[in-house]
Write a protein that holds these residues in place. Structure first.
Motif, mmCIF file in Angstrom:
data_model
loop_
_atom_site.group_PDB
_atom_site.id
_atom_site.type_symbol
_atom_site.label_atom_id
_atom_site.label_comp_id
_atom_site.label_asym_id
_atom_site.label_seq_id
_atom_site.Cartn_x
_atom_site.Cartn_y
_atom_site.Cartn_z
ATOM 1 N N SER A 123 0.834 -1.194 0.000
ATOM 2 C CA SER A 123 0.000 0.000 0.000
ATOM 3 C C SER A 123 0.871 1.246 0.000
ATOM 4 C CB SER A 123 -0.920 0.001 1.223
ATOM 5 O OG SER A 123 -1.720 1.157 1.249
ATOM 6 N N VAL A 124 1.003 1.881 -1.152
ATOM 7 C CA VAL A 124 1.744 3.142 -1.279
ATOM 8 C C VAL A 124 0.885 4.126 -2.056
ATOM 9 C CG1 VAL A 124 4.072 2.176 -1.091
ATOM 10 C CG2 VAL A 124 2.945 2.238 -3.325
ATOM 11 N N ASN A 125 0.963 5.388 -1.690
ATOM 12 C CA ASN A 125 0.150 6.415 -2.335
ATOM 13 C C ASN A 125 0.912 7.221 -3.379
ATOM 14 O OD1 ASN A 125 -2.230 5.912 -0.781
ATOM 15 N ND2 ASN A 125 -1.213 6.885 0.954
ATOM 16 N N SER A 126 2.205 6.956 -3.500
ATOM 17 C CA SER A 126 3.010 7.709 -4.458
ATOM 18 C C SER A 126 4.280 6.933 -4.763
ATOM 19 C CB SER A 126 3.386 9.081 -3.882
ATOM 20 O OG SER A 126 4.241 8.925 -2.763
ATOM 21 N N GLU A 127 4.948 7.339 -5.826
ATOM 22 C CA GLU A 127 6.231 6.720 -6.157
ATOM 23 C C GLU A 127 7.256 7.022 -5.067
ATOM 24 O OE1 GLU A 127 9.457 6.406 -9.836
ATOM 25 O OE2 GLU A 127 7.662 7.656 -10.044
ATOM 26 N N GLU A 129 6.733 7.221 -1.870
ATOM 27 C CA GLU A 129 6.544 6.251 -0.789
ATOM 28 C C GLU A 129 7.129 4.894 -1.155
ATOM 29 O OE1 GLU A 129 2.623 5.797 0.703
ATOM 30 O OE2 GLU A 129 2.344 7.942 1.135
ATOM 31 N N TRP A 181 3.509 7.704 -13.342
ATOM 32 C CA TRP A 181 2.886 7.206 -12.119
ATOM 33 C C TRP A 181 1.423 7.626 -12.145
ATOM 34 C CZ3 TRP A 181 4.926 3.716 -8.978
ATOM 35 C CH2 TRP A 181 4.208 3.388 -7.831
ATOM 36 N N SER A 182 0.557 6.762 -11.604
ATOM 37 C CA SER A 182 -0.856 7.112 -11.534
ATOM 38 C C SER A 182 -1.492 6.340 -10.384
ATOM 39 C CB SER A 182 -1.568 6.756 -12.850
ATOM 40 O OG SER A 182 -1.932 5.388 -12.876
ATOM 41 N N PRO A 183 -2.690 6.740 -9.957
ATOM 42 C CA PRO A 183 -3.376 6.018 -8.889
ATOM 43 C C PRO A 183 -3.717 4.580 -9.256
ATOM 44 C CG PRO A 183 -4.359 8.192 -9.221
ATOM 45 C CD PRO A 183 -3.426 7.956 -10.364
ATOM 46 N N ARG A 186 -0.451 -0.580 -9.346
ATOM 47 C CA ARG A 186 -0.456 -1.492 -8.203
ATOM 48 C C ARG A 186 0.940 -2.067 -8.018
ATOM 49 N NH1 ARG A 186 -5.045 -4.233 -6.508
ATOM 50 N NH2 ARG A 186 -4.017 -6.248 -6.768
#
Length: 204
Positions: A123-127, A129, A181-183, A186
């Motif tokens: 679970s990461v919200n950004s590159e 992280e 990068w995008s939401p 995965r």
């Protein structure tokens, strides 16, 4: 011959004897290509239940230290002994990046078996992280977005020790721009148990 184990504590690693059996299966799968023997899959009842369980693996081949083939799967669909047998033959003769292995190359052939742990969603919200996580954990990484996917085994860290360079190369392998990068991206991570040995084993 060397053996390294870095599977998570909750999943017992295969021991040296079991990994040696897998290496022997890979040798036999390759050998049968150059003989009149039928390429029969391993007989399941001859192996420990851990080797009969479904497992994911990669088989990497090198000739004189140069990559000759590397194919595998991150999903456990077949008994591990069957998967190793199939991926050894695929790596030797089906990897489209290389000419098929020849009998003349066997003297210099090295085989590496990498058995994967079950990939876990990270679970990461950004590159950023993700890169921070990889600074502390040199694990295998799977990047997926829609129908695109790319995988690096933990061994790739030996050539790309910097997390930013590691992820850029992985995105490039997926066919994405290096700054992408995008939401929808995965990330899954995994570890391996590995063993490497020569095709021809030295006499005792």
């Amino acid at each position: 011959m060397s053996v390294t184990s870095c599977l998570p504590p909750e999943k017992p690693a295969l021991n040296k004897g079991e990994m040696t059996q897998l290496l022997d299966i890979a040798r036999e799968a390759i050998r049968s290509h150059f003989s009149d023997d039928l390429p029969l899959p391993p007989q399941l009842d001859l192996y420990h239940r851990k080797l009969r369980a479904k497992g994911a693996c990669f088989v990497t081949l090198e000739v004189d230290g140069t990559l000759q083939g590397c194919l595998g799967t991150v999903t456990a669909n077949e008994p591990l002994v069957i998967e190793v047998h199939n991926k050894a033959r695929d790596s030797a003769y089906q990897d489209r990046r290389f000419m098929p292995l020849t009998e003349e190359q066997l003297d210099s052939l090295t085989i590496e078996i990498s058995v994967l742990s079950e990939p876990k969603l990270l679970s990461v919200n950004s590159e950023e992280e993700l890169l921070a996580y990889l600074e502390q954990h040199k694990v295998g990484v799977i990047l997926t977005e829609h129908y695109s996917q790319a995988v690096f085994l933990p061994q790739v860290w030996e050539k790309l020790p910097n997390p930013a360079a590691f992820i850029k190369a992985l995105k490039q392998k997926a066919g994405w721009p290096m700054n992408h990068w995008s939401p929808n991206v995965r990330v899954k991570t995994f570890t391996i148990t590995q063993m490497k040995g020569k095709y021809f084993t030295p006499l005792a």
